[in-house]
Write an enzyme that holds these catalytic residues in place. Sequence first.
Site, mmCIF file in Angstrom:
data_model
loop_
_atom_site.group_PDB
_atom_site.id
_atom_site.type_symbol
_atom_site.label_atom_id
_atom_site.label_comp_id
_atom_site.label_asym_id
_atom_site.label_seq_id
_atom_site.Cartn_x
_atom_site.Cartn_y
_atom_site.Cartn_z
ATOM 1 N N GLY A 17 0.820 -1.203 0.000
ATOM 2 C CA GLY A 17 0.000 0.000 0.000
ATOM 3 C C GLY A 17 0.854 1.253 0.000
ATOM 4 O O GLY A 17 1.919 1.300 -0.622
ATOM 5 N N LEU A 18 0.372 2.289 0.713
ATOM 6 C CA LEU A 18 1.050 3.582 0.798
ATOM 7 C C LEU A 18 1.249 4.199 -0.580
ATOM 8 O O LEU A 18 2.280 4.820 -0.852
ATOM 9 C CB LEU A 18 2.395 3.450 1.522
ATOM 10 C CG LEU A 18 2.332 2.979 2.984
ATOM 11 C CD1 LEU A 18 3.738 2.833 3.557
ATOM 12 C CD2 LEU A 18 1.509 3.930 3.829
ATOM 13 N N CYS A 19 0.266 4.018 -1.457
ATOM 14 C CA CYS A 19 0.337 4.625 -2.792
ATOM 15 C C CYS A 19 -0.974 5.339 -3.109
ATOM 16 O O CYS A 19 -1.493 5.266 -4.228
ATOM 17 C CB CYS A 19 0.689 3.606 -3.860
ATOM 18 S SG CYS A 19 -0.268 2.081 -3.835
ATOM 19 N N GLY A 20 -1.525 5.992 -2.088
ATOM 20 C CA GLY A 20 -2.741 6.771 -2.297
ATOM 21 C C GLY A 20 -3.935 5.886 -2.623
ATOM 22 O O GLY A 20 -4.085 4.785 -2.101
#
Length: 296
Positions: free
Chosen positions: A87-90
């Site tokens: 994750g951590l990609c908007g």
Amino acid sequence: MANLKAVRERIVSVQNTQQITKAMKMVSAAKLRRAQQAIQQMRPYANKLNEMLRNILSNLGAEANTSFGVERPVKKACIVVVTSNRGLCGAFNTNVIKSAIATIESKYAEVQKEGNLTILPIGKRGYDVFRKRYADCTIIKDYVELFNDLSFEHVSAVSRRLMDAFEQGEYDAIEVSYGRFKNAATQYPETEQWLPVPKMEITNGNSAKADYIFEPGMQSLLQTLVPNILQTSFHKYLLDTHASEHGARMTAMDKATENANDLLKDLRLSYNKARQEAITGEILEIVGGAAALESA
């Protein structure tokens, strides 16, 4: 003092988080350069081949004897959902998943209701969502970790399996949901029909039949050409998503770093105010104590 300590700890925590987001941004930027180069080299080639394939099958019709262009009533379908492993990609993964869900609910609702819908997730994020949301569907989890090796030979194992399944009648339609890369700040979630090969729309103003010359022969050439084009097209979906993931993560981490800066400014202001209040309180206590001694 307890309040000052809490603010100091919060400042340190935000600074540590900011260092992490900066590092992740730099890592994603480095990976993005390689991923962007790969998709920019692949896309024109794959798009031209795909356009040529659609043109051939649309113009030659029954003369082009290939099972990959045969349209039949859709009783069994497969949706390939290409997302990232992390994750951590908007909202990138969420948008791709929404695109796949919208296609399922609008186009393949009856197929799903009859229990004939198969979902093949590539990437952990999509797998985690679809195994819970569509527990009644067949979930193929063999290729969740496919992003560990995006070489053409490795990816071709998946496309070849899907092509064989389509030829054998296991699926009447195969669609792919993925993230189309434009630049580091822009990615588009799309769902495209992969099989059967969609025909080109021939308008009245462009109804002339294409005149192709096949060497050594049409059927022998199509038997080799069509599978290679389809495998190249499928490989492009993964390269597009791979570049989109790193672009989205780099943008998200850049925004997170900026937000950390803004938060640090507010926290430092709060810390200075609290320190001034504490100092003022101590001065008042000293003055009050001195006045009490004098009056005594």
